[in-house]
Scaffold this motif. Structure first.
Motif, PDB file in Angstrom:
ATOM      1  N   ASP A 363      45.941  47.297  48.652  1.00 24.87           N
ATOM      2  CA  ASP A 363      47.203  47.723  48.169  1.00 24.87           C
ATOM      3  C   ASP A 363      48.155  46.360  48.484  1.00 24.87           C
ATOM      4  N   TYR A 367      49.965  41.106  47.492  1.00 23.26           N
ATOM      5  CA  TYR A 367      51.463  40.951  47.607  1.00 23.26           C
ATOM      6  C   TYR A 367      51.904  40.376  48.805  1.00 23.26           C
ATOM      7  N   TYR A 409      57.957  48.318  42.729  1.00 26.57           N
ATOM      8  CA  TYR A 409      57.614  47.883  41.419  1.00 26.57           C
ATOM      9  C   TYR A 409      56.519  49.103  40.958  1.00 26.57           C
ATOM     10  N   GLU A 410      56.406  49.284  39.625  1.00 30.69           N
ATOM     11  CA  GLU A 410      55.378  50.163  39.329  1.00 30.69           C
ATOM     12  C   GLU A 410      53.907  49.439  39.504  1.00 30.69           C
ATOM     13  N   PRO A 411      52.971  50.048  40.342  1.00 29.69           N
ATOM     14  CA  PRO A 411      51.680  49.111  40.556  1.00 29.69           C
ATOM     15  C   PRO A 411      50.808  49.293  39.349  1.00 29.69           C
ATOM     16  N   ARG A 412      51.136  50.292  38.345  1.00 31.21           N
ATOM     17  CA  ARG A 412      50.457  50.344  37.088  1.00 31.21           C
ATOM     18  C   ARG A 412      51.532  50.756  35.889  1.00 31.21           C
ATOM     19  N   ASP A 418      57.385  44.469  36.191  1.00 28.51           N
ATOM     20  CA  ASP A 418      56.478  45.358  36.891  1.00 28.51           C
ATOM     21  C   ASP A 418      54.958  44.766  36.684  1.00 28.51           C
ATOM     22  N   ARG A 419      54.654  44.642  35.298  1.00 24.50           N
ATOM     23  CA  ARG A 419      53.330  44.291  35.117  1.00 24.50           C
ATOM     24  C   ARG A 419      53.159  42.670  35.657  1.00 24.50           C
ATOM     25  N   SER A 422      52.514  43.030  39.426  1.00 24.38           N
ATOM     26  CA  SER A 422      51.252  43.688  39.664  1.00 24.38           C
ATOM     27  C   SER A 422      49.943  42.715  39.381  1.00 24.38           C
ATOM     28  N   SER A 425      49.948  40.163  41.916  1.00 21.80           N
ATOM     29  CA  SER A 425      49.287  40.627  43.280  1.00 21.80           C
ATOM     30  C   SER A 425      47.877  40.926  43.150  1.00 21.80           C
ATOM     31  N   ARG A 426      47.418  41.199  42.418  1.00 23.80           N
ATOM     32  CA  ARG A 426      45.819  41.441  42.073  1.00 23.80           C
ATOM     33  C   ARG A 426      45.182  39.811  42.119  1.00 23.80           C
TER      34      ARG A 426
END
Length: 431
Positions: A363, A367, A409-412, A418-419, A422, A425-426
């Motif tokens: 998670d 990040y 931020y929205e993780p998905r 947000d995108r 995310s 971070s991935r």
């Protein structure tokens, strides 16, 4: 994870800060017997900015903790950013994953409320109990409890040392990390380390609805004096006072040579006049603390011991926020322990416990890696000066900045910002 008849609890939690009390609450709510050991007596103070982002607010709501105004909470609606000749007010983002407001409450009362919430759920809280070390199984080397002794209000020994046993121990013992250190878990020198100092002032703007962040600190008139390393904050508390402090961050854990109290005094001479931060209005001394960042101690689980909060270095490199991640870790650790208790064999129980570090790494690992890159960039005052002067006026960049500074931020899904966060971070290694 063998249950022993002489165990004092299903789980022992060392430290009743946000991480420890959250873990104790969730374990007790699931029906486990919990022993929560705290070296001080409530109410007690901790060095902190006292401002909670929407991410931390989400954790409070999930616990069912009362956050009404009559309970001493003040809501903040966003972040006021000052720097580079700009002054911007940025409302917290409207997201499905987080509320659109933050909170503020002194750690003196916040920690007390969380500990009481855990106790109301069934955890047994022992105050003035100083944990001196882990109790190890002689055959396996596994942590099977702790040794502790009672202390008085000044921290002096006030009784004989005794032993408390449990099949799992949670180390929520803060920056000192006494339990992890006893197992040889040293801090990583390649992780960022922050330092923060703060005090309180009486102020007519105690009910300001915005958290204020100063991205530049000058020791005189702006742009005609020296730019000092660090950033400042002003968090209104709604009780007649504001928490005022400054922080600085280094990309490594090496000690800095900065005199932070002197730095704070210089900033206060040039603080915004409307806040009335005068010597006569100061309440209490300037106090400081270290901020261990980016998972600076690992592994987060080993041999029956879980690290949560500052003991595992969970402060965000982006903004110095620690409470949200401490509470998240307490929640995830508790879930792993509850699942482990329901497994029929030692091997199955151990597999359940080992999900905790994996979930936290999946998670937050990438990040936090981005955060380390961020720190390397902004630890140089001149770089920060250029970023604030030319970056703040640009709406797209400020949307990125707000979501990083709020850690929300929205993780998905979500919008383009947000995108991107995310996705990065991935892609970033969760080392």
């Amino acid at each position: 994870m063998v249950q022993v008849g002489s165990d004092d609890a299903d789980v022992i939690v060392v430290g009743a800060g946000p991480a420890g009390s959250t873990a104790a609450y969730y374990c007790a709510s699931a029906g486990l017997t919990v022993l929560l050991l705290e070296k001080a007596a409530f109410p007690r103070d901790k060095i902190c900015g006292d401002g909670l982002t929407p991410r931390a607010t989400r954790e409070m709501v999930a616990m069912g903790l009362p956050i009404r105004a009559e309970d001493g909470w003040i809501r903040n609606q966003g972040l006021r950013v000052v720097g580079g000749g700009h002054r911007l007010e940025l409302p917290w983002p409207e997201l499905s994953s987080y509320p659109s407001y933050g909170l503020a409450k002194t750690r003196m009362t916040l920690d007390h409320a969380l500990a009481d919430h855990a106790r109301a759920a069934g955890a047994k809280l022992l105050e003035r109990t100083n944990v001196t070390g882990p109790l190890l199984d002689e055959r396996t080397g596994r942590v099977v409890g702790v040794t502790a002794r009672p202390v008085d209000d000044a921290g002096r020994r006030a009784g004989d040392e005794r032993t408390y046993r449990a099949p799992v121990v949670i180390a929520a013992d803060g920056v000192s990390a006494r339990l992890p250190l006893a197992l040889g878990l040293e801090k990583r020198m390649d992780r960022p380390m922050g330092v923060a100092v703060r005090t309180y002032f009486r102020t007519p703007r105690h009910d300001d609805s915005m958290m204020e962040s100063h991205l530049e600190l000058w020791d005189g008139e702006p742009h005609r004096s020296n730019l000092m390393p660090g950033y400042g904050w002003i968090f209104a508390l709604g009780d007649g006072t504001a928490n005022v402090g400054l922080g600085s961050v280094s990309s490594t854990a090496a000690a800095t040579r900065v005199d932070y109290k002197d730095l704070f005094a210089k900033w206060m001479k040039n603080a915004p006049a409307e806040w009335e931060f005068t010597p006569e209005n100061q309440v209490g001394p300037v106090r400081g603390a270290a901020l261990p960042m980016g998972f600076n101690r690992a592994p987060l689980y080993t041999r029956g011991l879980m690290l949560v909060g500052d003991s595992g270095g969970m402060v965000s490199p982006f903004n110095g926020e620690g409470i949200a991640y401490a509470m998240q870790a307490g929640r995830v650790a508790a879930d792993a322990i509850v699942q482990a208790q329901a497994r029929p064999t030692d091997a199955a129980r151990e597999r359940a416990l080992e999900t905790y570090p994996r979930i936290m790494r999946d998670d937050l690992g990438g990040y936090y890696t981005l955060g380390r890159y961020f720190v390397k960039l902004i630890e140089h005052p001149q770089v920060m000066r250029l970023c604030t002067r030319y970056g703040l006026p640009r709406p797209l960049l400020m949307r990125f900045t707000l979501k990083l500074l709020s850690d929300c931020y929205e993780p998905r899904g979500g919008d383009m910002v947000d995108r991107v966060i995310s996705g990065l971070s991935r892609l970033a290694p969760a080392a």
